[in-house]
Design a protein around this motif. Sequence first.
Motif, PDB file in Angstrom:
ATOM      1  N   THR A 258      32.839  84.855  52.810  1.00  0.00           N
ATOM      2  CA  THR A 258      34.080  85.447  53.318  1.00  0.00           C
ATOM      3  C   THR A 258      34.829  86.135  52.186  1.00  0.00           C
ATOM      4  OG1 THR A 258      35.427  83.476  52.868  1.00  0.00           O
ATOM      5  CG2 THR A 258      34.276  83.562  54.999  1.00  0.00           C
ATOM      6  N   THR A 259      35.700  87.054  52.543  1.00  0.00           N
ATOM      7  CA  THR A 259      36.527  87.739  51.545  1.00  0.00           C
ATOM      8  C   THR A 259      37.452  86.751  50.845  1.00  0.00           C
ATOM      9  OG1 THR A 259      36.471  89.706  52.950  1.00  0.00           O
ATOM     10  CG2 THR A 259      38.124  89.666  51.206  1.00  0.00           C
ATOM     11  N   LYS A 260      37.851  85.714  51.540  1.00  0.00           N
ATOM     12  CA  LYS A 260      38.767  84.726  50.971  1.00  0.00           C
ATOM     13  C   LYS A 260      38.191  84.113  49.701  1.00  0.00           C
ATOM     14  CE  LYS A 260      41.376  80.530  52.086  1.00  0.00           C
ATOM     15  NZ  LYS A 260      41.661  79.499  53.115  1.00  0.00           N
ATOM     16  N   GLN A 261      36.875  83.895  49.671  1.00  0.00           N
ATOM     17  CA  GLN A 261      36.244  83.314  48.486  1.00  0.00           C
ATOM     18  C   GLN A 261      36.404  84.229  47.272  1.00  0.00           C
ATOM     19  OE1 GLN A 261      32.440  82.852  50.547  1.00  0.00           O
ATOM     20  NE2 GLN A 261      32.509  80.662  50.087  1.00  0.00           N
ATOM     21  N   ALA A 262      36.210  85.536  47.485  1.00  0.00           N
ATOM     22  CA  ALA A 262      36.382  86.498  46.390  1.00  0.00           C
ATOM     23  C   ALA A 262      37.841  86.547  45.953  1.00  0.00           C
ATOM     24  CB  ALA A 262      35.909  87.878  46.841  1.00  0.00           C
ATOM     25  N   ARG A 263      38.755  86.489  46.916  1.00  0.00           N
ATOM     26  CA  ARG A 263      40.184  86.541  46.602  1.00  0.00           C
ATOM     27  C   ARG A 263      40.595  85.331  45.763  1.00  0.00           C
ATOM     28  NH1 ARG A 263      42.123  86.939  51.652  1.00  0.00           N
ATOM     29  NH2 ARG A 263      43.095  84.882  51.718  1.00  0.00           N
ATOM     30  N   GLN A 264      40.075  84.158  46.095  1.00  0.00           N
ATOM     31  CA  GLN A 264      40.407  82.941  45.337  1.00  0.00           C
ATOM     32  C   GLN A 264      39.864  83.034  43.917  1.00  0.00           C
ATOM     33  OE1 GLN A 264      38.728  79.998  48.006  1.00  0.00           O
ATOM     34  NE2 GLN A 264      40.708  79.624  49.003  1.00  0.00           N
ATOM     35  N   HIS A 265      38.653  83.582  43.776  1.00  0.00           N
ATOM     36  CA  HIS A 265      38.078  83.735  42.438  1.00  0.00           C
ATOM     37  C   HIS A 265      38.897  84.729  41.615  1.00  0.00           C
ATOM     38  CE1 HIS A 265      35.388  85.559  39.394  1.00  0.00           C
ATOM     39  NE2 HIS A 265      34.936  84.323  39.267  1.00  0.00           N
ATOM     40  N   ALA A 266      39.278  85.852  42.232  1.00  0.00           N
ATOM     41  CA  ALA A 266      40.070  86.872  41.534  1.00  0.00           C
ATOM     42  C   ALA A 266      41.419  86.317  41.098  1.00  0.00           C
ATOM     43  CB  ALA A 266      40.264  88.086  42.435  1.00  0.00           C
ATOM     44  N   LEU A 267      42.013  85.456  41.920  1.00  0.00           N
ATOM     45  CA  LEU A 267      43.288  84.826  41.569  1.00  0.00           C
ATOM     46  C   LEU A 267      43.102  83.895  40.372  1.00  0.00           C
ATOM     47  CD1 LEU A 267      46.280  84.352  42.302  1.00  0.00           C
ATOM     48  CD2 LEU A 267      45.517  82.522  43.836  1.00  0.00           C
ATOM     49  N   LYS A 268      42.030  83.106  40.399  1.00  0.00           N
ATOM     50  CA  LYS A 268      41.737  82.172  39.299  1.00  0.00           C
ATOM     51  C   LYS A 268      41.521  82.918  37.978  1.00  0.00           C
ATOM     52  CE  LYS A 268      37.635  80.424  38.810  1.00  0.00           C
ATOM     53  NZ  LYS A 268      36.372  79.673  39.021  1.00  0.00           N
ATOM     54  N   MET A 269      40.866  84.096  38.061  1.00  0.00           N
ATOM     55  CA  MET A 269      40.547  84.869  36.864  1.00  0.00           C
ATOM     56  C   MET A 269      41.693  85.769  36.411  1.00  0.00           C
ATOM     57  SD  MET A 269      37.588  83.767  36.109  1.00  0.00           S
ATOM     58  CE  MET A 269      37.139  84.916  34.823  1.00  0.00           C
ATOM     59  N   GLY A 270      42.762  85.860  37.231  1.00  0.00           N
ATOM     60  CA  GLY A 270      43.898  86.689  36.867  1.00  0.00           C
ATOM     61  C   GLY A 270      43.757  88.147  37.242  1.00  0.00           C
ATOM     62  N   TYR A 271      42.774  88.494  38.085  1.00  0.00           N
ATOM     63  CA  TYR A 271      42.611  89.885  38.517  1.00  0.00           C
ATOM     64  C   TYR A 271      43.652  90.264  39.559  1.00  0.00           C
ATOM     65  CZ  TYR A 271      38.033  88.999  36.424  1.00  0.00           C
ATOM     66  OH  TYR A 271      37.019  88.641  35.567  1.00  0.00           O
ATOM     67  N   ILE A 272      44.138  89.254  40.299  1.00  0.00           N
ATOM     68  CA  ILE A 272      45.262  89.463  41.209  1.00  0.00           C
ATOM     69  C   ILE A 272      46.313  88.411  40.859  1.00  0.00           C
ATOM     70  CG2 ILE A 272      43.830  90.462  43.027  1.00  0.00           C
ATOM     71  CD1 ILE A 272      43.936  87.818  44.500  1.00  0.00           C
ATOM     72  N   THR A 273      47.556  88.683  41.203  1.00  0.00           N
ATOM     73  CA  THR A 273      48.640  87.813  40.745  1.00  0.00           C
ATOM     74  C   THR A 273      49.100  86.786  41.774  1.00  0.00           C
ATOM     75  OG1 THR A 273      50.243  89.513  41.417  1.00  0.00           O
ATOM     76  CG2 THR A 273      49.510  89.513  39.118  1.00  0.00           C
ATOM     77  N   SER A 274      48.756  87.011  43.048  1.00  0.00           N
ATOM     78  CA  SER A 274      49.135  86.026  44.067  1.00  0.00           C
ATOM     79  C   SER A 274      48.192  86.158  45.233  1.00  0.00           C
ATOM     80  CB  SER A 274      50.581  86.254  44.546  1.00  0.00           C
ATOM     81  OG  SER A 274      50.651  87.400  45.385  1.00  0.00           O
ATOM     82  N   ASP A 275      48.162  85.124  46.080  1.00  0.00           N
ATOM     83  CA  ASP A 275      47.280  85.143  47.243  1.00  0.00           C
ATOM     84  C   ASP A 275      48.090  85.240  48.531  1.00  0.00           C
ATOM     85  OD1 ASP A 275      44.769  85.137  48.350  1.00  0.00           O
ATOM     86  OD2 ASP A 275      44.704  82.960  48.629  1.00  0.00           O
ATOM     87  N   ASN A 276      49.360  85.642  48.428  1.00  0.00           N
ATOM     88  CA  ASN A 276      50.217  85.740  49.610  1.00  0.00           C
ATOM     89  C   ASN A 276      50.089  87.115  50.262  1.00  0.00           C
ATOM     90  OD1 ASN A 276      51.226  83.145  49.164  1.00  0.00           O
ATOM     91  ND2 ASN A 276      52.758  83.918  47.720  1.00  0.00           N
TER      92      ASN A 276
END
Length: 276
Positions: A258-276
């Motif tokens: 799912t896209t959610k898995q990529a979003r969580q990884h990107a958040l952990k790595m600092g590629y995105i700043t929030s998951d809201n």
Amino acid sequence: MLGRYFSTPIPEMKVKIKLSGQEFETVSDELGYFSEWIYPEKTIEPGWHPIHFSICGEDGTDVCVNTGEFLMVHDHPDFGVISDIDDTVLVSHATQILRKLRLILTKNAKTRLPFEGVAKFYRKLHNDKNPVFYVSSSEWNLYDFLADFFEIRNIPKGPFLLQEFKSGFRDLFFSGGGSHLHKIQKIQRLMNLYPGLNFILIGDSGQRDPEIYKKALHEFPGRIKAVYIRKIGKKDEFEEETIKLFKEKGVELLMMETTKQARQHALKMGYITSDN
């Protein structure tokens, strides 16, 4: 959709390009497309800008005048994104010819569906300054459809780098097919065009994206921050060797359901700043 694949290209037509009061000329190729490097006199600010095109008639007048857009990348983006489209952003069933053909012929830009969460994730990655490029095996015939689809679904706008123009029912039937090796050529073009920019690569397991991205990994060491691959179909297309190879080069290849898995990884790595 049939009209897109039964249109006839017009080769060797003189085309005028107008930008910021300057005028340039080029000629269309055998498939009716043109590509030209132009050098404007004035500095152009980052962002999207209009550019005007016209065909030169026999009497020298401008006919078929049209307006397009081009992107000037921001001076200091955090990274760039290179993404596939079919079965990565857009539900396409690209590996199942009959299902794919049914979608192409019975759905339009308003009724085709993106994968859940894609628009939100790409907006987070884009963050109003990071360029997103779409490299796809879809043909140029589908450009207007794709542009409409991305606008309707609120997916960040980005330059499309598509496969060469095709014409005829056979080409419609096998739309999005072929070796997909043109993708590595377009990725090379982008990474050479922006030598100081690192990239996140996003694709799927159905059209050799892991293999293509592996070539980019070897050719541009240290330039790839992460690779997200959407798992398509029941068969697991991934070899442990491929995942291990990316890891050895310091790049995590994430196979996502799912896209959610990529979003969580990107958040952990600092590629995105929030998951809201």
